[in-house]
Write a protein that holds these residues in place. Structure first.
Motif, PDB file in Angstrom:
ATOM      1  N   TYR A  40      65.973  28.939  54.923  1.00  0.00           N
ATOM      2  CA  TYR A  40      66.759  27.772  54.511  1.00  0.00           C
ATOM      3  C   TYR A  40      66.017  26.485  54.843  1.00  0.00           C
ATOM      4  N   ALA A  41      66.132  25.534  53.931  1.00  0.00           N
ATOM      5  CA  ALA A  41      65.670  24.166  54.160  1.00  0.00           C
ATOM      6  C   ALA A  41      66.907  23.321  54.468  1.00  0.00           C
ATOM      7  N   PRO A  42      66.736  22.095  54.941  1.00  0.00           N
ATOM      8  CA  PRO A  42      67.904  21.243  55.193  1.00  0.00           C
ATOM      9  C   PRO A  42      68.744  21.057  53.938  1.00  0.00           C
ATOM     10  N   TRP A  43      70.079  21.054  54.091  1.00  0.00           N
ATOM     11  CA  TRP A  43      70.979  20.893  52.966  1.00  0.00           C
ATOM     12  C   TRP A  43      72.146  19.991  53.353  1.00  0.00           C
ATOM     13  N   ARG A  44      72.680  19.313  52.377  1.00  0.00           N
ATOM     14  CA  ARG A  44      73.708  18.310  52.637  1.00  0.00           C
ATOM     15  C   ARG A  44      75.064  18.934  52.959  1.00  0.00           C
ATOM     16  N   LEU A  45      75.692  18.434  54.014  1.00  0.00           N
ATOM     17  CA  LEU A  45      77.069  18.781  54.343  1.00  0.00           C
ATOM     18  C   LEU A  45      77.968  17.766  53.638  1.00  0.00           C
ATOM     19  N   ASN A  46      78.436  18.103  52.472  1.00  0.00           N
ATOM     20  CA  ASN A  46      79.194  17.182  51.628  1.00  0.00           C
ATOM     21  C   ASN A  46      80.619  17.028  52.171  1.00  0.00           C
ATOM     22  N   ILE A  47      80.900  15.919  52.810  1.00  0.00           N
ATOM     23  CA  ILE A  47      82.217  15.699  53.395  1.00  0.00           C
ATOM     24  C   ILE A  47      83.304  15.597  52.338  1.00  0.00           C
ATOM     25  N   HIS A  48      82.978  14.999  51.202  1.00  0.00           N
ATOM     26  CA  HIS A  48      83.999  14.660  50.211  1.00  0.00           C
ATOM     27  C   HIS A  48      84.443  15.842  49.355  1.00  0.00           C
ATOM     28  N   ASP A  49      83.542  16.702  48.971  1.00  0.00           N
ATOM     29  CA  ASP A  49      83.857  17.740  47.988  1.00  0.00           C
ATOM     30  C   ASP A  49      83.880  19.151  48.551  1.00  0.00           C
ATOM     31  N   THR A  50      83.772  19.281  49.860  1.00  0.00           N
ATOM     32  CA  THR A  50      83.814  20.599  50.489  1.00  0.00           C
ATOM     33  C   THR A  50      84.701  20.524  51.737  1.00  0.00           C
ATOM     34  N   LYS A  51      84.958  21.657  52.354  1.00  0.00           N
ATOM     35  CA  LYS A  51      85.734  21.694  53.596  1.00  0.00           C
ATOM     36  C   LYS A  51      84.818  21.883  54.809  1.00  0.00           C
ATOM     37  N   GLY A  63      84.259  24.245  61.664  1.00  0.00           N
ATOM     38  CA  GLY A  63      83.951  24.480  63.068  1.00  0.00           C
ATOM     39  C   GLY A  63      82.523  24.136  63.430  1.00  0.00           C
ATOM     40  N   SER A  64      82.242  24.217  64.706  1.00  0.00           N
ATOM     41  CA  SER A  64      80.923  23.817  65.203  1.00  0.00           C
ATOM     42  C   SER A  64      80.017  25.025  65.389  1.00  0.00           C
ATOM     43  N   ILE A  65      78.763  24.729  65.630  1.00  0.00           N
ATOM     44  CA  ILE A  65      77.789  25.757  65.991  1.00  0.00           C
ATOM     45  C   ILE A  65      77.567  25.687  67.501  1.00  0.00           C
ATOM     46  N   PRO A  66      76.984  26.697  68.119  1.00  0.00           N
ATOM     47  CA  PRO A  66      76.780  26.654  69.571  1.00  0.00           C
ATOM     48  C   PRO A  66      75.905  25.465  69.979  1.00  0.00           C
ATOM     49  N   HIS A  67      76.285  24.820  71.070  1.00  0.00           N
ATOM     50  CA  HIS A  67      75.428  23.772  71.637  1.00  0.00           C
ATOM     51  C   HIS A  67      75.346  23.949  73.146  1.00  0.00           C
ATOM     52  N   HIS A 100      80.678  29.281  65.187  1.00  0.00           N
ATOM     53  CA  HIS A 100      81.574  30.024  66.076  1.00  0.00           C
ATOM     54  C   HIS A 100      82.607  30.823  65.287  1.00  0.00           C
ATOM     55  N   LYS A 101      83.125  30.260  64.206  1.00  0.00           N
ATOM     56  CA  LYS A 101      84.163  30.938  63.433  1.00  0.00           C
ATOM     57  C   LYS A 101      83.560  32.084  62.630  1.00  0.00           C
ATOM     58  N   LYS A 102      84.109  33.274  62.821  1.00  0.00           N
ATOM     59  CA  LYS A 102      83.541  34.476  62.204  1.00  0.00           C
ATOM     60  C   LYS A 102      83.474  34.386  60.691  1.00  0.00           C
ATOM     61  N   GLU A 103      84.492  33.778  60.073  1.00  0.00           N
ATOM     62  CA  GLU A 103      84.512  33.723  58.616  1.00  0.00           C
ATOM     63  C   GLU A 103      83.417  32.850  58.028  1.00  0.00           C
ATOM     64  N   TYR A 104      82.731  32.059  58.867  1.00  0.00           N
ATOM     65  CA  TYR A 104      81.667  31.190  58.370  1.00  0.00           C
ATOM     66  C   TYR A 104      80.304  31.513  58.969  1.00  0.00           C
ATOM     67  N   ARG A 105      80.192  32.632  59.651  1.00  0.00           N
ATOM     68  CA  ARG A 105      78.943  32.934  60.351  1.00  0.00           C
ATOM     69  C   ARG A 105      77.757  33.133  59.410  1.00  0.00           C
ATOM     70  N   GLN A 106      78.042  33.431  58.139  1.00  0.00           N
ATOM     71  CA  GLN A 106      76.939  33.641  57.202  1.00  0.00           C
ATOM     72  C   GLN A 106      76.342  32.333  56.699  1.00  0.00           C
ATOM     73  N   TYR A 107      77.003  31.202  57.018  1.00  0.00           N
ATOM     74  CA  TYR A 107      76.507  29.917  56.537  1.00  0.00           C
ATOM     75  C   TYR A 107      75.569  29.272  57.567  1.00  0.00           C
ATOM     76  N   PRO A 108      74.419  28.799  57.138  1.00  0.00           N
ATOM     77  CA  PRO A 108      73.454  28.176  58.067  1.00  0.00           C
ATOM     78  C   PRO A 108      73.812  26.715  58.341  1.00  0.00           C
ATOM     79  N   LEU A 109      74.955  26.496  58.985  1.00  0.00           N
ATOM     80  CA  LEU A 109      75.398  25.127  59.231  1.00  0.00           C
ATOM     81  C   LEU A 109      74.420  24.345  60.094  1.00  0.00           C
ATOM     82  N   THR A 110      73.622  25.049  60.881  1.00  0.00           N
ATOM     83  CA  THR A 110      72.650  24.362  61.736  1.00  0.00           C
ATOM     84  C   THR A 110      71.618  23.582  60.922  1.00  0.00           C
TER      85      THR A 110
END
Length: 288
Positions: free
Chosen positions: A95-106, A111-115, A139-149
């Motif tokens: 993965y390369a950096p990708w935008r966390l779209n506040i307006h059009d996504t949830k 939730g957060s990632i480990p810090h 942290h949330k199991k339902e989103y663990r497949q997403y590279p939020l980091t």
């Protein structure tokens, strides 16, 4: 930065209202305060310090014009030759950096990632910086497949912050004081160190729980200010170790232990009238 400030000065004081109508009113008011000629920061009556956490510089300003950001040609290379901004997981996904779209996504509510200290060290991986995908999963199991980091925000997501950076000075390439979690970095913020003594045999406070236990005794910055006659205030809704808040109130109003001055003996938090109630609440939680 001077070019940007020159433009804003023209826009704010030269009548080009259309160019600045998108700026928040608070920023326009702050920028309009002209310092007296010949003055410096030493003439300031007050200095306000706000520490926000769990956000890297690039997470917020990686796309800001004029900073190194994601186009940094000097970014380190990993063992596989890829830029540190391109991260791969054990299963082979990259993965390369990708935008966390506040307006059009949830994404804001995913939730957060480990810090934690452990996850920081594991992602760093001896200086290779190549394990972010695997150890910084949500942290949330339902989103663990997403590279939020690998996510970041843009001007569209954080208009106030970008307007603030445009109007004033932004310091590129800022990092946390220590490779750890919230409370150790608050220690650096308010005392300049995570050691009780400045020698290699001293205790090193690198994890939240060991700090929040309290009992620390070295000199803090507020105490140093008092020693030279400079007054100070710490603003928060209530002491962390004070009872009486409902769960909902604690979620919105609590300081979440972020004022580490409470952990130092010299500030005598235990003498606060609500401390006894706080202790009783913790005892009840342990017995439930």
């Amino acid at each position: 930065m001077s070019t940007r400030r020159t433009f804003l000065k023209y826009a704010l004081f030269g009548g080009a209202a259309a160019a600045t109508e998108g700026l928040p009113a608070a920023i326009r008011r702050a920028y309009a305060i002209a310092p007296e000629p010949g003055t410096t920061y030493l003439n300031a009556e007050h200095v306000v310090i706000l520490m926000q956490e769990n956000r890297s510089f690039d997470h917020m300003f990686g796309t800001l014009a004029g900073v190194r950001g994601f186009n940094d040609r000097r970014a380190i290379r990993q063992k596989n030759g890829s830029s540190v901004f391109v991260q791969s997981g054990k299963s082979g996904e990259t993965y390369a950096p990708w935008r966390l779209n506040i307006h059009d996504t949830k994404v804001t509510w995913m939730g957060s990632i480990p810090h934690s200290r452990d996850s920081q060290v594991d992602a760093w991986n001896g200086g290779h910086h190549d394990r972010w995908i695997d150890v910084k999963r949500p942290h949330k199991k339902e989103y663990r497949q997403y590279p939020l980091t690998m996510g970041y925000y843009t001007r569209e997501d954080l208009p106030f912050y970008y307007a603030l950076a445009d109007a004033f000075t932004v310091c590129d390439q800022n990092y946390c004081g220590v490779m750890s979690s919230t409370t150790p970095n608050r220690l650096v913020f308010w005392t300049g160190t995570v050691r009780d003594q400045q020698n290699t045999a001293s205790n090193v406070y690198m994890r939240n729980p060991e700090i929040l236990e309290g009992g620390m005794t070295w000199t803090t910055f507020p105490e140093r200010l008092e020693k030279v006659g400079v007054s100070w205030k710490f603003y928060q809704n209530e002491l962390s170790q004070t009872g009486g808040m409902s769960p909902a109130e604690r979620s919105w109003l609590s300081n979440f232990g972020c004022n580490v001055l409470e952990c130092f003996d010299s500030f005598n938090v235990s003498s606060n009238p609500g401390f006894g109630e706080w202790i009783e609440e913790r005892i009840r939680e342990c017995s439930e």
